[in-house]
Design a protein around this motif. Structure first.
Motif, mmCIF file in Angstrom:
data_model
loop_
_atom_site.group_PDB
_atom_site.id
_atom_site.type_symbol
_atom_site.label_atom_id
_atom_site.label_comp_id
_atom_site.label_asym_id
_atom_site.label_seq_id
_atom_site.Cartn_x
_atom_site.Cartn_y
_atom_site.Cartn_z
ATOM 1 N N UNK A 180 0.830 -1.209 0.000
ATOM 2 C CA UNK A 180 0.000 0.000 0.000
ATOM 3 C C UNK A 180 0.862 1.255 0.000
ATOM 4 N N UNK A 181 1.965 1.241 0.738
ATOM 5 C CA UNK A 181 2.866 2.403 0.761
ATOM 6 C C UNK A 181 3.333 2.724 -0.656
ATOM 7 N N UNK A 182 3.744 1.713 -1.388
ATOM 8 C CA UNK A 182 4.264 1.943 -2.737
ATOM 9 C C UNK A 182 3.172 2.415 -3.699
ATOM 10 N N UNK A 205 10.805 3.223 5.087
ATOM 11 C CA UNK A 205 11.606 4.356 4.617
ATOM 12 C C UNK A 205 12.155 4.082 3.224
ATOM 13 N N UNK A 206 12.626 2.856 3.016
ATOM 14 C CA UNK A 206 13.185 2.481 1.719
ATOM 15 C C UNK A 206 12.140 2.548 0.618
ATOM 16 N N UNK A 207 10.900 2.275 0.967
ATOM 17 C CA UNK A 207 9.818 2.268 -0.014
ATOM 18 C C UNK A 207 9.262 3.657 -0.302
ATOM 19 N N UNK A 208 9.771 4.661 0.380
ATOM 20 C CA UNK A 208 9.422 6.028 0.036
ATOM 21 C C UNK A 208 8.364 6.693 0.881
ATOM 22 N N UNK A 209 8.016 6.110 2.034
ATOM 23 C CA UNK A 209 7.056 6.774 2.913
ATOM 24 C C UNK A 209 7.588 8.148 3.312
ATOM 25 N N UNK A 210 6.699 9.128 3.414
ATOM 26 C CA UNK A 210 7.114 10.485 3.755
ATOM 27 C C UNK A 210 7.523 10.613 5.214
ATOM 28 N N UNK A 211 6.915 9.815 6.060
ATOM 29 C CA UNK A 211 7.282 9.759 7.476
ATOM 30 C C UNK A 211 6.995 8.351 7.967
ATOM 31 N N UNK A 212 7.805 7.883 8.909
ATOM 32 C CA UNK A 212 7.662 6.521 9.418
ATOM 33 C C UNK A 212 7.731 6.542 10.931
ATOM 34 N N UNK A 213 6.877 5.763 11.565
ATOM 35 C CA UNK A 213 6.855 5.648 13.018
ATOM 36 C C UNK A 213 6.758 4.173 13.376
ATOM 37 N N UNK A 214 7.414 3.792 14.478
ATOM 38 C CA UNK A 214 7.347 2.417 14.966
ATOM 39 C C UNK A 214 6.112 2.283 15.860
ATOM 40 N N UNK A 215 5.151 1.507 15.412
ATOM 41 C CA UNK A 215 3.897 1.378 16.151
ATOM 42 C C UNK A 215 4.038 0.676 17.475
ATOM 43 N N UNK A 216 5.111 -0.064 17.670
ATOM 44 C CA UNK A 216 5.324 -0.776 18.935
ATOM 45 C C UNK A 216 5.988 0.098 19.989
ATOM 46 N N UNK A 217 6.724 1.101 19.513
ATOM 47 C CA UNK A 217 7.604 1.822 20.425
ATOM 48 C C UNK A 217 7.301 3.310 20.515
ATOM 49 N N UNK A 218 6.862 3.912 19.423
ATOM 50 C CA UNK A 218 6.726 5.358 19.366
ATOM 51 C C UNK A 218 5.314 5.827 19.702
#
Length: 338
Positions: A180-182, A205-218
């Motif tokens: 879905x990101x791509x 991040x490698x796939x080009x998302x504008x921002x990334x967050x870790x759902x387990x930690x952040x």
């Protein structure tokens, strides 16, 4: 294994028997066993695929346990062959099929009921749900692509976002999510990816998302506020739970949430935005549009690990572990590989 070759519909040489991993009853991973079973019969509107790579999905474990029993309106029969996704070459075609020829590289989405899935050397699928495989995509990746990619595409179609609008993909390092990101980036949509673990964040991040967050930690709600201070336009959800529900509060009331059927746990509370529950469209029109994205070079599935067909039990055990992207089975065949 040596079996007598037979002439199949469409003129190809195939065999009467094939290697497959089967269930003789529903249950745990120990119920998966490899043996010889008949090659599926080819109907007038069918394509017989010599499977090279089959996808292993999280839903395969549920199906193995019998959780889909009766879900298709047909009683299950044994031996039962799992496997919803595959890529390979055309081995035979029915008399009404004109779009495919013997030897074509193809991928397909099917349902194991009633004619068996793709944990086998051959699988039969209605031609409508078979697609030519673009040359730029390796068959090793295409084998695990169809259902997840088409489900991601269908969700984006429902949301109907314009370039520049904001989308949260929740579960962005999983099967549907990383595709879905791509697909969203190809449409010019700004993507906030909620991934899982350092490897999931790195993949998004490698796939080009504008921002990334870790759902387990952040702090996901804080990240959504920073990404879209006035609220997100939409969300595509591939995993439910408390964190998901809190994050969905950031979607505007005028926005939309795409929720594929089969994503659990279900919502405990209703968000302000409308939720659309849906199934992936696997029609020829849908695969044509997906192929256009692949041809543009904007799409590539990520394969975490590949197992030989005989290690299907190990593949199902791996479904319980943390991984990003998809798992696959490499289907061995004594007929060689294309």
């Amino acid at each position: 294994m040596h079996t007598t070759p037979e002439r199949a519909p469409g003129g190809a040489i195939t065999r009467s028997q094939m290697n497959a991993v089967v269930l003789d009853r529903f249950g745990g991973v120990e119920e998966l066993s490899q043996r010889s079973i008949p090659v599926p019969e080819v109907g007038e509107d069918d394509v017989l695929i010599r499977v090279e790579v089959a996808g292993v999905g999280s839903w395969d474990a549920e199906e193995r346990n019998g959780e889909y029993e009766g879900a298709f309106g047909i009683a299950s029969t044994f031996p039962y062959v799992l496997g919803w996704d595959a890529a390979g070459t055309v081995a035979a075609v029915g008399r009404n099929v004109t779009r495919f020829e013997i030897g074509d590289r193809v991928y397909a989405a099917t349902t194991p009921v009633p004619r068996g899935g793709f944990y086998a050397e051959y699988g039969v699928v209605e031609a409508e749900y078979v697609a030519h495989l673009p040359d730029r995509l390796p068959i090793e990746q295409a084998g695990a692509m169809a259902w997840d990619a088409l489900t991601a595409q269908s969700g984006l179609d429902l949301l109907d976002l314009r370039p520049g609008q904001t989308l949260m993909v929740f579960g962005a390092s999983g099967g549907i999510g990383h595709m879905a990101v791509q697909l969203a980036r190809h449409r010019g949509v700004r993507v906030l990816a909620v991934a899982s673990g350092d490897d999931g964040v790195a993949l998004a991040e490698r796939l080009g998302a504008d921002a990334v967050v870790d759902g387990r930690r952040d702090d996901v709600p804080a990240a959504t506020s920073e990404f879209a201070p006035n609220g997100l336009d939409a969300a595509l959800v591939t995993v439910g739970g408390d964190v998901t529900e809190r994050a969905l509060g950031a979607v505007k009331a005028s926005g939309g949430i795409a929720w594929p059927n089969g994503v659990y746990p279900a919502l405990a509370t209703s968000p302000a935005a409308a939720v659309s529950y849906y199934d992936g469209d696997r029609s020829r029109a849908a695969t044509d549009r997906l192929n256009a994205v692949i041809e543009a070079g904007a799409f590539r599935p990520h394969i975490a690990q590949t197992f030989p067909l005989g290690q299907a039990q190990d593949a199902h055990l791996a479904l319980r572990d943390h991984y990003v992207g998809k798992l696959t089975l490499r289907i061995a065949s004594d007929e060689g590989s294309s």
